[in-house]
Motif scaffolding. Structure first.
Motif, PDB file in Angstrom:
ATOM      1  N   LYS A  41       4.060 -40.744  14.703  1.00 30.42           N
ATOM      2  CA  LYS A  41       3.301 -39.513  14.833  1.00 30.42           C
ATOM      3  C   LYS A  41       1.816 -39.836  14.699  1.00 30.42           C
ATOM      4  O   LYS A  41       1.435 -40.823  14.063  1.00 30.42           O
ATOM      5  N   THR A  42       0.999 -39.006  15.316  1.00 32.94           N
ATOM      6  CA  THR A  42      -0.447 -39.213  15.249  1.00 32.94           C
ATOM      7  C   THR A  42      -1.133 -37.930  14.797  1.00 32.94           C
ATOM      8  O   THR A  42      -0.549 -36.844  14.840  1.00 32.94           O
ATOM      9  N   LYS A  43      -2.368 -38.065  14.381  1.00 35.52           N
ATOM     10  CA  LYS A  43      -3.183 -36.914  13.999  1.00 35.52           C
ATOM     11  C   LYS A  43      -4.591 -37.099  14.551  1.00 35.52           C
ATOM     12  O   LYS A  43      -5.023 -38.226  14.836  1.00 35.52           O
ATOM     13  N   SER A  44      -5.281 -36.006  14.720  1.00 34.70           N
ATOM     14  CA  SER A  44      -6.646 -36.037  15.249  1.00 34.70           C
ATOM     15  C   SER A  44      -7.648 -36.182  14.109  1.00 34.70           C
ATOM     16  O   SER A  44      -7.530 -35.502  13.081  1.00 34.70           O
ATOM     17  N   GLU A  45      -8.595 -37.069  14.303  1.00 31.03           N
ATOM     18  CA  GLU A  45      -9.691 -37.219  13.352  1.00 31.03           C
ATOM     19  C   GLU A  45     -11.001 -37.255  14.133  1.00 31.03           C
ATOM     20  O   GLU A  45     -11.105 -37.914  15.176  1.00 31.03           O
ATOM     21  N   SER A  46     -11.977 -36.554  13.634  1.00 28.88           N
ATOM     22  CA  SER A  46     -13.266 -36.450  14.311  1.00 28.88           C
ATOM     23  C   SER A  46     -14.301 -37.327  13.631  1.00 28.88           C
ATOM     24  O   SER A  46     -14.348 -37.418  12.398  1.00 28.88           O
ATOM     25  N   THR A 105     -13.412 -37.462  19.070  1.00 28.12           N
ATOM     26  CA  THR A 105     -12.096 -37.176  18.496  1.00 28.12           C
ATOM     27  C   THR A 105     -11.152 -38.338  18.752  1.00 28.12           C
ATOM     28  O   THR A 105     -10.984 -38.763  19.904  1.00 28.12           O
ATOM     29  N   LEU A 106     -10.551 -38.848  17.703  1.00 24.92           N
ATOM     30  CA  LEU A 106      -9.649 -39.990  17.787  1.00 24.92           C
ATOM     31  C   LEU A 106      -8.223 -39.571  17.430  1.00 24.92           C
ATOM     32  O   LEU A 106      -8.019 -38.652  16.636  1.00 24.92           O
ATOM     33  N   ARG A 107      -7.261 -40.238  18.054  1.00 23.74           N
ATOM     34  CA  ARG A 107      -5.855 -40.057  17.688  1.00 23.74           C
ATOM     35  C   ARG A 107      -5.460 -41.226  16.785  1.00 23.74           C
ATOM     36  O   ARG A 107      -5.476 -42.387  17.205  1.00 23.74           O
ATOM     37  N   CYS A 108      -5.140 -40.937  15.550  1.00 16.29           N
ATOM     38  CA  CYS A 108      -4.833 -41.963  14.565  1.00 16.29           C
ATOM     39  C   CYS A 108      -3.359 -41.931  14.183  1.00 16.29           C
ATOM     40  O   CYS A 108      -2.758 -40.851  14.062  1.00 16.29           O
ATOM     41  N   LYS A 126     -19.892 -35.886  18.900  1.00 12.38           N
ATOM     42  CA  LYS A 126     -18.620 -35.844  18.193  1.00 12.38           C
ATOM     43  C   LYS A 126     -17.537 -36.532  19.014  1.00 12.38           C
ATOM     44  O   LYS A 126     -17.404 -36.279  20.217  1.00 12.38           O
TER      45      LYS A 126
END
Length: 223
Positions: free
Chosen positions: A49-54, A67-70, A65
């Protein structure tokens, strides 16, 4: 999928088998799935699973800005696993077939060839050899039970459930040595939902009407 099930039902059965088999890992054991192709190359389907981090940064005074998928550590994305298993397994089989074909060509003394996915090419004078090697490698690979081998590999990855409390066991090392006492965990049945998922996996039956040896004499085969 509905069209495939209607026109080529055997393919639909294989797709369901792959999803059911994989689900025993990513849904019930929280594990990613791996297997080994007929050519010996290990493959892992890694779908966390991934989450968004700015991230905010400046360029020439302008704030921007990104936005990365981590990746979320130790996570399993069951939905992505399910949607990708059929394509990834087939691609791995195609890659194994390609490598086996190349190995045969090298033994024939042919070192000039080109490939784009499943399109094969070489010099015009060497095409008859390529055609033969291509078919021979295919027949050799799929004369094996590749789905059965996959199932065995996945079953080896199943989590073994054991009793919470270990029991004492005596070991005789022989030679007059005193008995040694060790503690071991006793295997137990998995939870009911896990057991049900594992028992529901049904391997597709071989297509009795298919004589794979006929591929050797086919006029058209791949590109």
């Amino acid at each position: 999928r509905e069209s495939i099930a209607e026109i080529v039902p055997a393919v639909s059965h294989v797709m369901k088998f792959l999803d059911d088999l994989g689900s025993t890992l990513w849904k019930h054991d929280s594990k990613h799935m791996y297997w080994t192709t007929p050519i010996g190359v290990p493959v892992e389907q890694y779908k966390p699973k991934t989450k968004s981090e700015s991230v905010t940064y400046s360029v020439d005074g302008d704030r921007r800005k990104l936005t990365l998928r981590c990746v979320i550590p130790n996570s399993i994305d069951a939905k992505k696993h399910s949607s990708g298993i059929t394509a990834n397994f087939v691609h791995s089989m195609d890659a194994a077939h390609l490598m086996a074909t190349v190995n045969r060509l090298l033994k024939e003394g042919i070192t000039d060839f080109t490939y784009v996915h499943d399109s094969y090419g070489t010099h015009a004078a060497d095409m008859p050899i390529l055609n033969r090697c291509l078919r021979e490698a295919f027949v050799e690979q799929y004369s094996r039970d590749v789905l059965g081998q996959l199932a065995s590999t996945v079953m080896e990855q199943w989590t073994e459930y054991v009793d919470d409390e270990p029991e004492d066991a005596e070991i005789d090392w022989g030679g007059g040595s005193p008995l040694a006492t060790i503690q071991r965990y006793v295997p137990v049945e998995p939870p009911s939902d896990v057991k049900e998922a594992r028992e529901s996996v049904e391997r597709p039956k071989p297509e009795e009407r298919l004589d794979i040896q006929q591929v050797l004499n086919s006029q058209y085969f791949f590109s």
